[in-house]
Motif scaffolding. Structure first.
Motif, PDB file in Angstrom:
ATOM      1  N   CYS A 110       0.836  -1.210   0.000  1.00 13.50           N
ATOM      2  CA  CYS A 110       0.000   0.000   0.000  1.00 13.50           C
ATOM      3  C   CYS A 110       0.865   1.251   0.000  1.00 13.50           C
ATOM      4  O   CYS A 110       0.565   2.233  -0.705  1.00 13.50           O
ATOM      5  N   TYR A 111       1.930   1.238   0.773  1.00 13.33           N
ATOM      6  CA  TYR A 111       2.821   2.401   0.860  1.00 13.33           C
ATOM      7  C   TYR A 111       3.507   2.668  -0.475  1.00 13.33           C
ATOM      8  O   TYR A 111       3.627   3.826  -0.910  1.00 13.33           O
ATOM      9  N   ASN A 113       2.351   1.931  -3.393  1.00 10.53           N
ATOM     10  CA  ASN A 113       1.294   2.434  -4.277  1.00 10.53           C
ATOM     11  C   ASN A 113       1.579   2.143  -5.745  1.00 10.53           C
ATOM     12  O   ASN A 113       1.411   3.013  -6.617  1.00 10.53           O
ATOM     13  N   LYS A 119      -3.648   0.682  -6.645  1.00 10.81           N
ATOM     14  CA  LYS A 119      -2.951   1.948  -6.927  1.00 10.81           C
ATOM     15  C   LYS A 119      -3.911   3.129  -6.815  1.00 10.81           C
ATOM     16  O   LYS A 119      -4.989   3.133  -7.427  1.00 10.81           O
ATOM     17  N   ASP A 120      -3.529   4.124  -6.014  1.00 11.08           N
ATOM     18  CA  ASP A 120      -4.289   5.359  -5.793  1.00 11.08           C
ATOM     19  C   ASP A 120      -5.656   5.115  -5.151  1.00 11.08           C
ATOM     20  O   ASP A 120      -6.526   6.007  -5.183  1.00 11.08           O
ATOM     21  N   LYS A 123      -3.487   4.246  -0.365  1.00 11.69           N
ATOM     22  CA  LYS A 123      -2.528   5.146   0.269  1.00 11.69           C
ATOM     23  C   LYS A 123      -3.102   6.555   0.408  1.00 11.69           C
ATOM     24  O   LYS A 123      -3.525   7.170  -0.564  1.00 11.69           O
ATOM     25  N   GLY A 124      -3.121   7.054   1.644  1.00 11.96           N
ATOM     26  CA  GLY A 124      -3.632   8.383   1.906  1.00 11.96           C
ATOM     27  C   GLY A 124      -5.135   8.503   1.866  1.00 11.96           C
ATOM     28  O   GLY A 124      -5.673   9.615   1.927  1.00 11.96           O
ATOM     29  N   TYR A 169       3.825   2.504   8.891  1.00 10.63           N
ATOM     30  CA  TYR A 169       3.218   2.316   7.561  1.00 10.63           C
ATOM     31  C   TYR A 169       1.735   2.687   7.574  1.00 10.63           C
ATOM     32  O   TYR A 169       1.226   3.256   6.594  1.00 10.63           O
ATOM     33  N   GLU A 172       1.210   6.293   7.135  1.00 14.25           N
ATOM     34  CA  GLU A 172       1.422   6.734   5.755  1.00 14.25           C
ATOM     35  C   GLU A 172       0.213   6.488   4.867  1.00 14.25           C
ATOM     36  O   GLU A 172       0.033   7.185   3.856  1.00 14.25           O
ATOM     37  N   ILE A 173      -0.629   5.498   5.188  1.00 14.37           N
ATOM     38  CA  ILE A 173      -1.779   5.214   4.334  1.00 14.37           C
ATOM     39  C   ILE A 173      -3.063   5.851   4.853  1.00 14.37           C
ATOM     40  O   ILE A 173      -4.080   5.847   4.152  1.00 14.37           O
TER      41      ILE A 173
END
Length: 243
Positions: A110-111, A113, A119-120, A123-124, A169, A172-173
């Motif tokens: 996940c980090y 990405n 993908k997208d 993360k975040g 981690y 970060e997500i």
């Protein structure tokens, strides 16, 4: 260099903290204090001591930069593959996903990405994380039908560092308005509270939830064990909360 303008009252508070050997309030620390420490790859413990910020030191503790760099070195887990799915959805429509495998490797994926399946999308953007890690009981656990479930034989420093790695981690997500809840017991919660103050910043601590339950047994030597702890942190002050 950015100048820090403090009022006479604020300067007085800092001087008082230094003279008394107490912790400097978070709002008086230089702007971006924790971010600068992280970007350096490791915490400057002399700097932390100057501001009387508590940290937890133990054998095998690594810098955040080293931990995050490992994701790029190892490449995360193997590419995600769909084993089973239910219902129909368009190619780009997001649905719930249950991932079977090593949670650390998935967090690294996940980090990074890069995996096309997430993908997208992760993360975040994670609003809520609830984790119920092993409690460092040094025991083996089985399911209700007697099958081996998991082993909880990692103790003390190794346990703390393995959980800290995952907490980094997860941070970060998380989405900017996301929160994390960590379920622990009375043996390890105080260690992890200090770790989370470091990883998420102390000002991001929102609450400690005490989960009380019946039972625990009666002992002639001590009080019964009848509760566990859930630590709640947010990524930022702009967090989502549903009463």
């Amino acid at each position: 260099m950015q100048r820090i303008r403090l009022s006479e009252e604020e300067i007085g508070k800092i001087v008082e903290c230094i003279e008394n050997g107490t912790e400097v309030p978070e709002d008086l620390l230089p702007p971006g204090f924790f971010e600068k420490l992280r970007s350096a790859g490791k915490f400057d413990y002399n700097e932390l001591d100057k501001y009387k910020i508590p940290t937890l030191e133990y054998a095998g503790k690594r810098s955040e930069a080293v931990i995050l760099a490992q994701a790029a070195i190892t490449g995360g887990a193997a590419p995600l593959q769909v084993v089973r799915s239910f219902g129909n959805n368009s190619k780009n429509e997001w649905r719930n996903m249950i991932v079977q495998g090593d949670n650390l490797q998935f967090l690294k994926t996940c980090y990074m990405n890069q995996d096309p399946m997430i993908k997208d999308k992760v993360k975040g953007r994670v609003k809520l994380v609830y984790i119920d890690p092993p409690f460092a009981t040094k025991s083996d656990f089985q399911s209700s039908d007697g099958a081996d479930s998991y082993s909880d034989k990692v103790d003390r420093a190794e346990f703390i560092e393995s959980l800290r790695e995952r907490l980094i981690y997860i941070r970060e997500i998380l989405a900017e308005d996301g929160s994390i809840y960590v379920h622990l017991d009375q043996k390890m919660s105080h260690y992890i509270k200090i770790v989370m103050d470091e990883v998420y910043d102390k000002i991001s601590f929102r609450n400690e939830i005490i989960w009380c339950y019946a039972g625990g047994g009666i002992s002639k030597k001590d009080f019964p064990k009848k509760h566990e702890n859930i630590l709640r942190y947010s990524k930022t002050d702009n967090y989502y909360y549903e009463p």
